[in-house]
Write a protein that holds these residues in place. Structure first.
Motif, mmCIF file in Angstrom:
data_model
loop_
_atom_site.group_PDB
_atom_site.id
_atom_site.type_symbol
_atom_site.label_atom_id
_atom_site.label_comp_id
_atom_site.label_asym_id
_atom_site.label_seq_id
_atom_site.Cartn_x
_atom_site.Cartn_y
_atom_site.Cartn_z
ATOM 1 N N GLN A 1 0.859 -1.199 0.000
ATOM 2 C CA GLN A 1 0.000 0.000 0.000
ATOM 3 C C GLN A 1 0.894 1.248 0.000
ATOM 4 N N GLY B 1 0.909 -10.081 5.547
ATOM 5 C CA GLY B 1 0.081 -11.279 5.450
ATOM 6 C C GLY B 1 -1.331 -10.933 5.042
ATOM 7 N N VAL B 2 -2.030 -11.936 4.542
ATOM 8 C CA VAL B 2 -3.438 -11.771 4.151
ATOM 9 C C VAL B 2 -4.232 -12.987 4.616
ATOM 10 N N GLY C 1 -6.475 -13.128 17.952
ATOM 11 C CA GLY C 1 -7.226 -12.150 17.164
ATOM 12 C C GLY C 1 -7.088 -10.707 17.645
ATOM 13 N N ILE C 2 -6.848 -9.811 16.694
ATOM 14 C CA ILE C 2 -6.751 -8.367 16.974
ATOM 15 C C ILE C 2 -7.529 -7.647 15.876
ATOM 16 N N THR D 1 -7.417 -5.555 13.581
ATOM 17 C CA THR D 1 -6.733 -4.812 12.509
ATOM 18 C C THR D 1 -7.592 -4.920 11.242
ATOM 19 N N LEU E 1 -7.080 -6.467 8.577
ATOM 20 C CA LEU E 1 -7.107 -7.862 8.089
ATOM 21 C C LEU E 1 -8.237 -8.666 8.728
HETATM 22 P P1 NAD Z 1 -3.143 -5.393 8.514
HETATM 23 O O1 NAD Z 1 -4.097 -5.600 7.402
HETATM 24 O O2 NAD Z 1 -3.304 -4.210 9.381
HETATM 25 O O3 NAD Z 1 -1.635 -5.419 7.977
HETATM 26 C C1 NAD Z 1 -1.200 -6.275 6.967
HETATM 27 C C2 NAD Z 1 -0.277 -5.476 6.083
HETATM 28 O O4 NAD Z 1 0.316 -6.352 5.112
HETATM 29 C C3 NAD Z 1 -1.004 -4.370 5.307
HETATM 30 O O5 NAD Z 1 -0.373 -3.128 5.498
HETATM 31 C C4 NAD Z 1 -0.929 -4.840 3.873
HETATM 32 O O6 NAD Z 1 -0.883 -3.786 2.922
HETATM 33 C C5 NAD Z 1 0.351 -5.653 3.880
HETATM 34 N N1 NAD Z 1 0.426 -6.582 2.756
HETATM 35 C C6 NAD Z 1 -0.528 -7.424 2.309
HETATM 36 N N2 NAD Z 1 -0.101 -8.072 1.205
HETATM 37 C C7 NAD Z 1 1.157 -7.640 0.977
HETATM 38 C C8 NAD Z 1 2.123 -7.924 -0.040
HETATM 39 N N3 NAD Z 1 1.874 -8.801 -1.006
HETATM 40 N N4 NAD Z 1 3.317 -7.305 0.035
HETATM 41 C C9 NAD Z 1 3.577 -6.408 1.019
HETATM 42 N N5 NAD Z 1 2.698 -6.066 1.959
HETATM 43 C C10 NAD Z 1 1.499 -6.685 1.938
HETATM 44 O O7 NAD Z 1 -3.252 -6.723 9.403
HETATM 45 P P2 NAD Z 1 -2.387 -7.240 10.635
HETATM 46 O O8 NAD Z 1 -3.336 -7.980 11.488
HETATM 47 O O9 NAD Z 1 -1.559 -6.188 11.234
HETATM 48 O O10 NAD Z 1 -1.475 -8.317 9.899
HETATM 49 C C11 NAD Z 1 -0.086 -8.406 10.097
HETATM 50 C C12 NAD Z 1 0.287 -9.872 10.259
HETATM 51 O O11 NAD Z 1 -0.271 -10.370 11.482
HETATM 52 C C13 NAD Z 1 -0.222 -10.783 9.163
HETATM 53 O O12 NAD Z 1 0.801 -11.692 8.801
HETATM 54 C C14 NAD Z 1 -1.362 -11.523 9.826
HETATM 55 O O13 NAD Z 1 -1.582 -12.778 9.245
HETATM 56 C C15 NAD Z 1 -0.831 -11.636 11.231
HETATM 57 N N6 NAD Z 1 -1.812 -11.902 12.277
HETATM 58 C C16 NAD Z 1 -2.878 -11.087 12.466
HETATM 59 C C17 NAD Z 1 -3.784 -11.383 13.473
HETATM 60 C C18 NAD Z 1 -4.996 -10.525 13.703
HETATM 61 O O14 NAD Z 1 -5.926 -11.006 14.365
HETATM 62 N N7 NAD Z 1 -5.038 -9.301 13.234
HETATM 63 C C19 NAD Z 1 -3.581 -12.487 14.318
HETATM 64 C C20 NAD Z 1 -2.473 -13.282 14.095
HETATM 65 C C21 NAD Z 1 -1.584 -12.985 13.088
#
Ligand code: NAD
Length: 295
Positions: free
Chosen positions: A66, A116-117, A213-214, A216, A218
């Motif tokens: 982004q 991550g996604v 879980g948080i 965010t 995602l």
């Molecule tokens: P988020 O959506 O706030 O952040 C994810 C970020 O990854 C975004 O800024 C997005 O633009 C970026 N991104 C996605 N695809 C990308 C790509 N191909 N190249 C570069 N950047 C890319 O969500 P988050 O919760 O902060 O996620 C961060 C990590 O935490 C992820 O790996 C997610 O799987 C992990 N996670 C999240 C949770 C939760 O509940 N939120 C729990 C466990 C793990």
């Protein structure tokens, strides 16, 4: 007298030394002089971690797909943050992000592979969309491997570095998310153990952080798909109520604190570890026993 005053000054120096050491552990910035590269740091956990690292003395490169949000985040975090556009599915982008960090700050001490996604869940494994699976694996798993590969490329010659990967509790046990996402996060936990075996030969540590879980973007997007029409405040409440530890829920700062610990010298003998940040949720299950007075 000379001997005495010499002893006094030695004693003073010892006291000053221990005071300084105390200062640096108690109030010191744990990443002073360090340089970190964090993927997926435009938002959520990555952004919070970038902020935590900077407040602990690090310079941080935010790498994210982004562009506008990434730029804005870097501006918000101040002069010790910079942004580089990076799609982790493109190896050349990841390689460029590492080279950009070196050219800007001369070193890379910490790589946090965090981008991550998630994806729409299939009602059954029978309906699994394998193209979506490939896409998610491409970002979460291949992207992680690219980050490890290119950070190791510059860390190995220096014989030092700390690599972090964001996993998830969904990779620790089944039933917490749809298989596609869970499998990708299990793979990350496995990658960390596998790569730790090689990198330890060079004094490089690699660890995983697995949050619960948080709210965010995602997870909020996934919740909106699951509960169409339900408002954000209610969805946040649902997410915050999924844990087991009373009086607390998982926040980005909890993950950032774990990242700070693993990135810093406090964790100098910790490698190949998966630090679960879930209030104990995945550590236990309680037996469905009837109450004694009901038997
Ligand atoms: P988020 O959506 O706030 O952040 C994810 C970020 O990854 C975004 O800024 C997005 O633009 C970026 N991104 C996605 N695809 C990308 C790509 N191909 N190249 C570069 N950047 C890319 O969500 P988050 O919760 O902060 O996620 C961060 C990590 O935490 C992820 O790996 C997610 O799987 C992990 N996670 C999240 C949770 C939760 O509940 N939120 C729990 C466990 C793990």
């Amino acid at each position: 007298r000379i001997g005495l005053s010499k002893n006094v000054s030695i004693a003073r120096a010892v006291v000053a030394g221990s005071f300084n050491r105390r200062l640096s552990t108690d109030t010191g910035r744990k990443l002073e002089g360090k340089v970190a590269l964090i993927t997926g740091a435009a938002s959520g956990i990555g952004k919070e971690t970038a902020e935590k690292f900077i407040s602990n003395g690090a310079k941080v490169v935010i790498a994210d797909i982004q562009h506008q949000l990434g730029q804005e985040t870097a501006e918000e975090l101040g002069p010790n943050a910079s942004f580089i556009a990076c799609d982790v599915t493109k190896e050349s982008d990841v390689s460029n992000a590492v080279d950009f960090t070196i050219s800007r700050y001369n070193q890379l001490d910490i790589m946090h592979s965090n981008a991550g996604v998630t994806c729409r869940s299939a009602p059954s494994v029978v309906d699994l969309d394998l193209e979506v699976f490939d896409k998610v694996m491409g970002i979460n798993v291949r992207g992680t491997l690219a980050a490890i590969k290119h950070s190791s490329r510059v860390m190995i010659p220096r014989r030092s570095g700390s690599i972090l990967c964001t996993g998830s509790i969904t990779g620790v046990m089944g039933g917490l998310a749809q298989p596609t996402y869970s499998v990708s996060k299990s793979a990350i936990i496995g990658i960390v153990k596998s790569v730790a075996a090689e990198l330890c030969r060079y004094g490089i540590r690699i660890n995983c952080i697995s949050p619960s879980g948080i709210e965010t973007p995602l997870l909020m997007e996934e919740m909106k798909r699951h509960y169409p029409g339900v408002g954000d405040p209610q969805l946040v409440k649902i997410i915050q109520g999924t844990g087991a530890l009373q009086g607390a829920y998982c926040e980005p700062t909890d993950v950032a604190n774990a990242a700070l610990y693993l990135a810093s010298n406090d964790a100098k003998y910790v490698s190949g570890h998966n630090l679960v940040v879930d209030g104990g949720f995945t550590a236990f299950k309680t037996l469905a026993l009837p109450a004694p007075d009901s038997v």
